[in-house]
Enzyme design. Structure first.
Site, PDB file in Angstrom:
ATOM      1  N   LYS A  52       0.830  -1.204   0.000  1.00  0.00           N
ATOM      2  CA  LYS A  52       0.000   0.000   0.000  1.00  0.00           C
ATOM      3  C   LYS A  52       0.870   1.262   0.000  1.00  0.00           C
ATOM      4  CE  LYS A  52      -4.086  -1.963   2.250  1.00  0.00           C
ATOM      5  NZ  LYS A  52      -4.951  -1.942   3.455  1.00  0.00           N
ATOM      6  N   SER A  68      -0.887   0.893   6.104  1.00  0.00           N
ATOM      7  CA  SER A  68      -1.259   0.047   7.234  1.00  0.00           C
ATOM      8  C   SER A  68      -2.301  -0.973   6.796  1.00  0.00           C
ATOM      9  CB  SER A  68      -1.810   0.911   8.375  1.00  0.00           C
ATOM     10  OG  SER A  68      -2.010   0.149   9.538  1.00  0.00           O
ATOM     11  N   ASP A  69      -2.290  -2.110   7.476  1.00  0.00           N
ATOM     12  CA  ASP A  69      -3.284  -3.134   7.208  1.00  0.00           C
ATOM     13  C   ASP A  69      -3.490  -3.929   8.485  1.00  0.00           C
ATOM     14  OD1 ASP A  69      -4.780  -4.333   4.747  1.00  0.00           O
ATOM     15  OD2 ASP A  69      -4.135  -6.057   5.917  1.00  0.00           O
ATOM     16  N   GLN A  70      -4.659  -4.568   8.611  1.00  0.00           N
ATOM     17  CA  GLN A  70      -4.957  -5.292   9.840  1.00  0.00           C
ATOM     18  C   GLN A  70      -5.746  -6.562   9.558  1.00  0.00           C
ATOM     19  OE1 GLN A  70      -8.128  -3.869  12.581  1.00  0.00           O
ATOM     20  NE2 GLN A  70      -6.483  -3.703  14.073  1.00  0.00           N
ATOM     21  N   GLY A 105      -0.275  -4.095  10.639  1.00  0.00           N
ATOM     22  CA  GLY A 105       0.985  -3.804   9.960  1.00  0.00           C
ATOM     23  C   GLY A 105       1.142  -2.312   9.749  1.00  0.00           C
TER      24      GLY A 105
END
Length: 195
Positions: A52, A68-70, A105
């Site tokens: 991203k 960011s990622d979750q 992340g």
């Protein structure tokens, strides 16, 4: 003025980043979020956070780009956003009385200085025993269809929990702000000193 870009259009992430009192813009990243075969939850959030941020950093090499990622891990299975009412209810029924491990992340890229740091923040959520009536009422009120785990912990979702265990509640909402601040300082962009 340092240009800061959040590689996301998430209202929650935008709200969290505003806490640093820095000017920033939001740009939607382009990436396939499908997990790879045999990919762990941690590897998935690290990879997606970086992809991203990279997708935006290529176009804006002078900017600090934040990705960011979750995902959550329930009974050794990755859970993500439900997208529908039915899937949200099913996720919460499966989580009732259990602990779900969330991993958020974080990737910060500044191509101009050739800096690229990617990490993650863990956060564990223990749900209380929930009835179907409680779950349905919650889902209808908060509509957490775009939230990993099917809840908004910074809103009515807090009523679903027995215990929260982690270093930074912001990470559970979607952006590990403490780590972000530390990374920016390490990169030479102290949020308190940026003008």
């Amino acid at each position: 003025m340092t240009n800061i870009i959040l590689a996301s259009t998430s209202a929650s992430r935008k709200k969290i980043l505003k806490k640093l009192a820095l000017p920033f813009t939001c740009i939607a990243p382009t990436c396939d979020e499908t997990p790879l075969a045999q990919e762990s939850a941690i590897d998935l959030v690290l990879r997606l956070s970086q992809i991203k941020a990279q997708s935006i950093a290529k176009k804006y090499p002078d900017a600090i780009v934040i990705g960011s990622d979750q995902v959550g891990l329930l009974d050794s299975k990755i859970i993500g956003k439900p997208y529908t009412r039915e899937k949200a209810i099913a996720q919460l029924l499966a989580s009732s009385g259990k602990t779900v491990n969330f991993y958020t992340g974080l990737s910060v890229i500044h191509l101009a200085s050739q800096q690229n740091i990617t990490t993650y923040e863990p956060f564990n959520v223990t749900f209380r025993q929930l009835s179907l009536a409680e779950i349905t009422a919650y889902v209808d009120k908060d509509q957490p269809f775009q939230c990993a785990g099917s809840f908004k912990c910074d809103e009515l979702g807090i009523t679903l929990f027995e215990k929260l265990d982690g270093n930074d509640l912001n990470a559970l909402v979607g952006l590990p702000l403490i780590q972000l601040n530390q990374i920016m300082i390490r990169m030479g962009f102290n949020p308190l000193l940026i003008k």
